[in-house]
Scaffold this motif. Structure first.
Motif, PDB file in Angstrom:
ATOM      1  N   LEU A 126      -4.920  -5.112  -3.730  1.00  0.00           N
ATOM      2  CA  LEU A 126      -5.720  -5.421  -2.267  1.00  0.00           C
ATOM      3  C   LEU A 126      -4.969  -5.157  -1.067  1.00  0.00           C
ATOM      4  O   LEU A 126      -5.170  -4.653  -0.229  1.00  0.00           O
ATOM      5  N   ILE A 127      -3.741  -5.946  -1.355  1.00  0.00           N
ATOM      6  CA  ILE A 127      -2.985  -5.665  -0.185  1.00  0.00           C
ATOM      7  C   ILE A 127      -2.379  -4.346   0.377  1.00  0.00           C
ATOM      8  O   ILE A 127      -2.659  -3.752   1.518  1.00  0.00           O
ATOM      9  N   ASP A 128      -2.075  -3.411  -0.945  1.00  0.00           N
ATOM     10  CA  ASP A 128      -1.632  -2.022  -0.696  1.00  0.00           C
ATOM     11  C   ASP A 128      -2.953  -1.372  -0.054  1.00  0.00           C
ATOM     12  O   ASP A 128      -2.735  -0.389   0.800  1.00  0.00           O
ATOM     13  N   GLY A 129      -3.920  -1.565  -0.609  1.00  0.00           N
ATOM     14  CA  GLY A 129      -5.171  -0.899  -0.035  1.00  0.00           C
ATOM     15  C   GLY A 129      -5.592  -1.308   1.414  1.00  0.00           C
ATOM     16  O   GLY A 129      -6.062  -0.311   2.130  1.00  0.00           O
ATOM     17  N   VAL A 130      -5.818  -2.453   1.630  1.00  0.00           N
ATOM     18  CA  VAL A 130      -6.120  -2.624   3.040  1.00  0.00           C
ATOM     19  C   VAL A 130      -5.067  -2.205   4.004  1.00  0.00           C
ATOM     20  O   VAL A 130      -5.383  -1.859   5.276  1.00  0.00           O
ATOM     21  N   ARG A 131      -3.677  -2.234   3.639  1.00  0.00           N
ATOM     22  CA  ARG A 131      -2.841  -1.876   4.827  1.00  0.00           C
ATOM     23  C   ARG A 131      -3.188  -0.350   4.836  1.00  0.00           C
ATOM     24  O   ARG A 131      -2.997  -0.022   6.133  1.00  0.00           O
ATOM     25  N   LYS A 132      -3.443   0.504   3.876  1.00  0.00           N
ATOM     26  CA  LYS A 132      -3.703   1.974   3.926  1.00  0.00           C
ATOM     27  C   LYS A 132      -5.085   2.091   4.682  1.00  0.00           C
ATOM     28  O   LYS A 132      -4.974   3.148   5.626  1.00  0.00           O
ATOM     29  N   ALA A 133      -5.843   1.435   4.471  1.00  0.00           N
ATOM     30  CA  ALA A 133      -7.244   1.205   5.104  1.00  0.00           C
ATOM     31  C   ALA A 133      -7.240   0.982   6.658  1.00  0.00           C
ATOM     32  O   ALA A 133      -7.701   1.936   7.346  1.00  0.00           O
ATOM     33  N   ALA A 137      -4.418   1.614   8.124  1.00  0.00           N
ATOM     34  CA  ALA A 137      -3.614   2.769   8.581  1.00  0.00           C
ATOM     35  C   ALA A 137      -4.533   4.172   9.019  1.00  0.00           C
ATOM     36  O   ALA A 137      -4.406   5.011  10.011  1.00  0.00           O
ATOM     37  N   ASN A 138      -5.556   4.080   8.213  1.00  0.00           N
ATOM     38  CA  ASN A 138      -6.533   5.241   8.348  1.00  0.00           C
ATOM     39  C   ASN A 138      -7.689   4.938   9.043  1.00  0.00           C
ATOM     40  O   ASN A 138      -8.876   5.692   9.059  1.00  0.00           O
TER      41      ASN A 138
END
Length: 542
Positions: free
Chosen positions: A136-143, A145-146
């Motif tokens: 989740l941490i990795d995903g929301v960071r990318k979300a 950024a996008n």
């Protein structure tokens, strides 16, 4: 040989995302939780490219904390790691409850091995939760950024994930490693995983992470909680079942207590009002003790005292082999009658006879067979939904913050403030005008606080954490795992329980010294065989 470590708590991102979404969408789909290629699986890019599915993924992370798996089967739902299992295992490792059947015998008597179920399943499910949090941490960071979600929303969700990551790592370290007190954290710790594992390359990186030291684990736990405190809101739409700023601060008081960082406990607890006078009220979210000691349990989803709990419901719970009411409840109340309150706690001199917790939070089983009483013992009554098994699992309450601070103040020499905090918790359970209410601090304030913890948190899984952190304390420590009462020591008529004469029941199962290898759990055999970094890192003598 399959890579067991990679499978058990580093499933592919496709499966992880699908599992998160399926659990969030309803119980009817729970059986698909561990399918490696479920029909409704969504790839990572799809999950974190839409704000609604991101929120579902966050909800799914909490479901992972609540339900868990058993032998790779997520349909069994035995409440690993925090839906029920952590409370049950922590109580069974202590002496304040009595194991009455074979169900918890291995844990109760310390006969675990690298393949015994409960310790293995705790490891597997703690790291499954950790990987869900990291994903989740990795995903929301990318979300963020996008521009899929705002930076503020990403930080909030990361804060929630890091809170659960810290909670899970701490649960692992208190079971699988020696306490911080042993060499100021110098003993071997547990692998602290702060990266998602979803690709072959990530799996190989994860396989390089060794155990490190207990001190390193605590440093990372506190870093996660500092981040959570900074980025979480004081409240959410589900203030008790979701991590908040107050929950991060409260958990830090517990972590620093394990480190014997008394001033650190005082500093954190002051943020929640423990430096004030009674009635204590937290400046963060207004936490305060409920008027009655059963308030956090009869209204688990809406009370002033519960800071963080794991939500269970009629459709998602630890079932009859894991749910708190089933495990701790007496058979005449439709529980399973597996675990009774120890008469040595019930009769303890420090537990006042007119304490309302005896009536509100303990219940006597009354059963007869062949005209004779059978196991008429006292049982914990904090969890009482025997039909639906919907009792929430309390993780941390305001009462714990106050008693954490009370111990820290007493250790630091401030007896006046310690006594205020101690009395706030103790007097809440004593009737007005009770002769057991006191106005002068006990001669040994530290011991008084430690005794109060045993009464206040009975059945909440706080006994093992206190045993391990205090094991080496020259004055207040247990010196290991205390001797325990067994069923053969109890009389069916319940006469072991008597608050008038307060008899001491001899303990039929001897203590386990701190130096004994059984004081800590072994790492799972599957983990040792599959993980090169841990190949030669098994706990000694296992």
């Amino acid at each position: 040989m399959r890579n067991t470590m990679a499978y058990k708590y580093n499933r592919s991102m496709k499966a992880v995302a699908a599992g998160l979404l399926v659990l969030s969408l309803g119980a009817a789909s729970c059986s698909k939780y561990t399918e490696l290629s479920p029909k409704n699986a969504l790839p990572q890019d799809a999950v974190f490219s839409d704000s609604s599915t991101i929120e579902l993924a966050a909800n799914g992370m909490y479901n992972t904390a609540a339900l868990g798996s058993y032998n790779d089967d997520y349909t069994l739902g035995r409440g690993y790691p925090f839906g029920a299992a952590s409370i049950e295992q922590n109580e069974m490792r202590g002496e304040d409850m009595v194991n009455l059947a074979t169900f918890y015998d291995i844990t109760y008597k310390g006969s675990y091995s690298p393949t015994s179920a409960n310790n293995v399943q705790m490891w597997v499910n703690l790291y499954a939760l950790i990987n869900q949090a990291n994903t989740l941490i990795d995903g929301v960071r990318k979300a963020a950024a996008n521009n899929v979600i705002s930076q503020g929303k990403a930080l909030q969700l990361e804060g929630e994930a890091r809170f659960l990551r810290a909670l899970a790592h701490h649960e692992a370290v208190i079971h699988f490693s020696r306490p911080y007190a042993d060499g100021a954290g110098a003993q071997v710790g547990i692998p602290y995983r702060d990266m998602p594992v979803s690709t072959p390359a990530q799996i190989q990186e994860a396989l390089k992470i060794g155990r490190g030291t207990v001190k390193e684990d605590y440093t990372k736990i506190l870093a996660d909680l500092d981040f959570a405190e900074t980025n979480l809101l004081p409240t959410t739409a589900n203030p008790i079942s979701r991590a908040t700023k107050g929950a991060a601060i409260a958990l830090k008081t517990r972590i620093k207590l394990h480190m014997a960082d008394w001033q650190g406990v005082i500093t954190e607890a002051a943020k929640l009002g423990a430096d004030q006078s009674a009635p204590f009220v937290s400046p963060v979210k207004g936490y305060k003790l409920t008027d009655s000691p059963d308030g956090p349990f009869t209204k688990a989803d809406n009370n002033t005292e519960s800071i963080f709990s794991i939500a269970n419901s009629a459709i998602t719970n630890g079932n009859s082999n894991g749910a708190l009411a089933a495990m701790f409840g007496p058979s005449d109340q439709k529980g399973r009658g597996l675990v009774a309150t120890s008469p040595n706690l019930y009769n303890a001199s420090f537990w006042a006879g007119d304490d309302m917790r005896r009536v509100l939070l303990q219940v006597k089983q009354v059963t007869v067979s062949g005209g004779k009483p059978v196991q008429n013992f006292y049982f914990n009554y904090k969890y009482r939904d025997y039909l639906n098994k919907s009792d929430w699992a309390p993780m941390i309450r305001y009462a714990e913050v106050l008693l954490n601070a009370a111990e820290a103040y007493a250790r630091a020499g401030n007896i006046v403030q310690s006594f205020k905090l101690y009395n706030a918790v103790r007097n809440r359970s004593l009737p007005e005008g009770s002769p057991n209410r006191i106005t002068i601090a006990p001669l040994d304030m530290i011991q008084a606080v430690l005794d109060e913890r045993r009464v206040e948190f009975a059945g909440e899984g706080r006994r093992w954490p206190d045993i391990t952190r205090l094991a080496l304390d020259a004055k207040y420590g247990t010196g290991g795992i205390p001797a325990k009462v067994i069923i053969d020591d109890l009389k069916d008529d319940g006469s072991n329980y008597n608050t008038v004469t307060r008899p001491v029941t001899p303990s039929g199962y001897g203590s386990i010294k701190y130096a004994d290898y059984r004081f800590i759990w072994p790492l799972p055999a599957t983990e040792i065989s599959a993980n090169p970094a841990l190949k030669n890192a098994q706990n000694p003598q296992y």
